[in-house]
Design an enzyme around this catalytic site. Structure first.
Site, short mmCIF file in Angstrom:
data_model
loop_
_atom_site.label_atom_id
_atom_site.label_comp_id
_atom_site.label_asym_id
_atom_site.label_seq_id
_atom_site.Cartn_x
_atom_site.Cartn_y
_atom_site.Cartn_z
N HIS A 18 -1.33 2.76 -5.11
CA HIS A 18 -0.94 4.14 -5.41
C HIS A 18 0.37 4.40 -4.70
O HIS A 18 0.88 3.54 -3.96
CB HIS A 18 -2.00 5.13 -4.89
CG HIS A 18 -2.32 4.94 -3.43
ND1 HIS A 18 -1.46 5.35 -2.42
CD2 HIS A 18 -3.37 4.35 -2.80
CE1 HIS A 18 -1.98 5.03 -1.24
NE2 HIS A 18 -3.14 4.42 -1.45
N HIS A 63 2.27 8.59 4.78
CA HIS A 63 1.38 9.64 5.28
C HIS A 63 2.03 10.43 6.42
O HIS A 63 1.82 11.64 6.55
CB HIS A 63 0.06 9.03 5.76
CG HIS A 63 -0.91 8.73 4.67
ND1 HIS A 63 -1.43 9.68 3.83
CD2 HIS A 63 -1.45 7.54 4.26
CE1 HIS A 63 -2.26 9.12 2.97
NE2 HIS A 63 -2.29 7.81 3.21
N ASP A 83 0.85 -1.19 0.00
CA ASP A 83 0.00 0.00 0.00
C ASP A 83 0.88 1.25 0.00
O ASP A 83 1.76 1.40 0.85
CB ASP A 83 -0.91 0.00 1.22
CG ASP A 83 -2.10 0.94 1.07
OD1 ASP A 83 -1.88 2.13 0.76
OD2 ASP A 83 -3.23 0.49 1.27
N SER A 133 -7.02 4.32 -1.29
CA SER A 133 -6.79 2.87 -1.21
C SER A 133 -8.04 2.05 -1.49
O SER A 133 -7.94 0.91 -1.94
CB SER A 133 -6.23 2.51 0.18
OG SER A 133 -4.94 3.03 0.34
#
Length: 375
Positions: A308, A269, A52, A93
């Protein structure tokens, strides 16, 4: 952290460009290339590993920070995936996983539904209905966007309790991750662990077992997401993958296993390079487990990709020193960059090229001999 000289990144980039030009020997449908021979007819099994938030710079970090050769370098087929969703140039996601599970480009936040919020059948549902064994492993909760997109159908990713309601009848034979509280600490006061047991699941909540138990398995080792690697998660992801493969490979029909390195995204993040790289190296170790199984098995297609990229992560020079790497970020969110797709095993050649992310679903189905027209 240790690093290697910057020229290695050039070598890695060139390997992506030239990977489709590797010379191979073909004899009686057997392709000899990379590190093992495969039967290029079709696979019996598919292992889909999703990092992820894992873009090319995240993959490149394995070259600099892993002690030894990364498992990413064991693949002979590499492609690139365009990740935009139907609603946004930059996907999230949920939409980014629904393209893999169901083959539809949908809106950000969608779990197993199309842009009109209509449920679409997932690869897990389709294959389990045909007698395949299926499994889902993640370092997030199993209700988080990526794993949820393979067994649930809700209009928004934050509907964790509603997502959980799909688990008992999902057909999934092996779950491993976090998310216990959404089963037994619910607003509606129901205990869905009882529903899982009634559907033949053995529920394990204390530690990862060393051996499989009979029947289906639900392994929930945290209330929500699993701990970080830096918090002592240890070898959960590679060990849970080994356990899933031992369970699912008992089925002579075949199996589908989705494994997510969920927290590569969370490190991005947070713009926390140490967090990201530790999770990336754990994921690389798990890739090694899948490739070792496939090499021995000979009938398994291994695919590694991302939904992504997160963080606009890059490996910059530290000031003017071209022999020193400084991980940097450009955003706290996602980016629109293409992401790599690695494939090894029977059917791997389908994954060459540049294509929309939902094509990965159709390529998997085509590899299995199930031709479905692209939507």
């Amino acid at each position: 952290m240790n690093f290697k000289f910057s020229f290695l990144i050039v070598a890695f980039s060139l390997s992506l460009i030239t990977s489709s030009c590797v010379t191979v020997q073909v004899t009686d449908n057997t392709v000899i290339g990379s590190e093992f021979a495969i039967n290029e007819t079709k696979p019996k099994n598919i292992i889909l590993l999703i990092g992820d938030g894992m873009g090319l710079s995240q993959v490149s970090a394995a070259i600099y920070y892993k002690d030894g050769k990364p498992n990413f370098e064991r693949f002979s087929t590499v492609g690139l995936s365009k990740t935009s969703s139907s609603s946004d140039l930059v996907t999230d996601s949920a939409a980014g996983a629904t393209v893999f599970s169901a083959g539809v480009k949908t809106y950000n936040g969608a779990i197993g539904v199309d842009r009109d919020t209509i449920a679409v059948p997932t690869i897990v549902e389709q294959l389990s209905g045909d007698g395949y064994s299926t499994g889902i492993v993640a370092t997030s909760s199993i209700q988080h966007a990526t794993p949820a997109s393979f067994f649930a159908h809700v209009k928004h990713r934050r509907m964790y309790e509603e997502i959980t309601e799909f688990a008992p009848n999902s057909g999934v034979d092996f779950f491993a991750g976090g998310g216990l509280k959404f089963f037994n600490d619910r607003k509606d006061k129901r205990n869905l662990l009882d529903s899982m047991k009634a559907r033949g699941y053995t529920v394990i909540t204390d530690k990862l077992p060393t051996k499989n138990v009979p029947g289906k398995e639900l392994i929930l080792l945290d209330q929500d997401g699993m701990p970080k690697m830096s918090e002592g998660r240890g070898d959960f992801l590679p060990k849970a993958t080994e356990l899933a493969l031992a369970k699912l490979s008992q089925n002579e029909k075949g199996f589908f296993l989705m494994v997510e390195g969920s927290q590569i995204d969370w490190g991005g993040h947070s713009n926390d390079a140490d967090y990201l790289i530790e999770e990336l190296l754990d994921f690389d170790k798990t890739i090694g487990v899948a490739l070792d199984f496939a090499k021995k098995n000979g009938e398994t297609l291994v695919i590694v990709t991302a939904d992504h990229e997160t963080g606009g992560f890059t490996l910059s020079t530290d000031g003017g020193n071209y022999n020193k790497i400084k991980p940097t970020f450009s955003t706290k969110g996602h980016s629109g960059t293409m992401v790599p797709v690695f494939a090894e095993g029977p059917g791997a050649s389908l994954f060459n090229g540049i294509y929309e992310s939902n094509e990965i679903y159709f390529k998997m189905m085509e590899a299995l001999g199930r031709q479905i027209d692209s939507l």
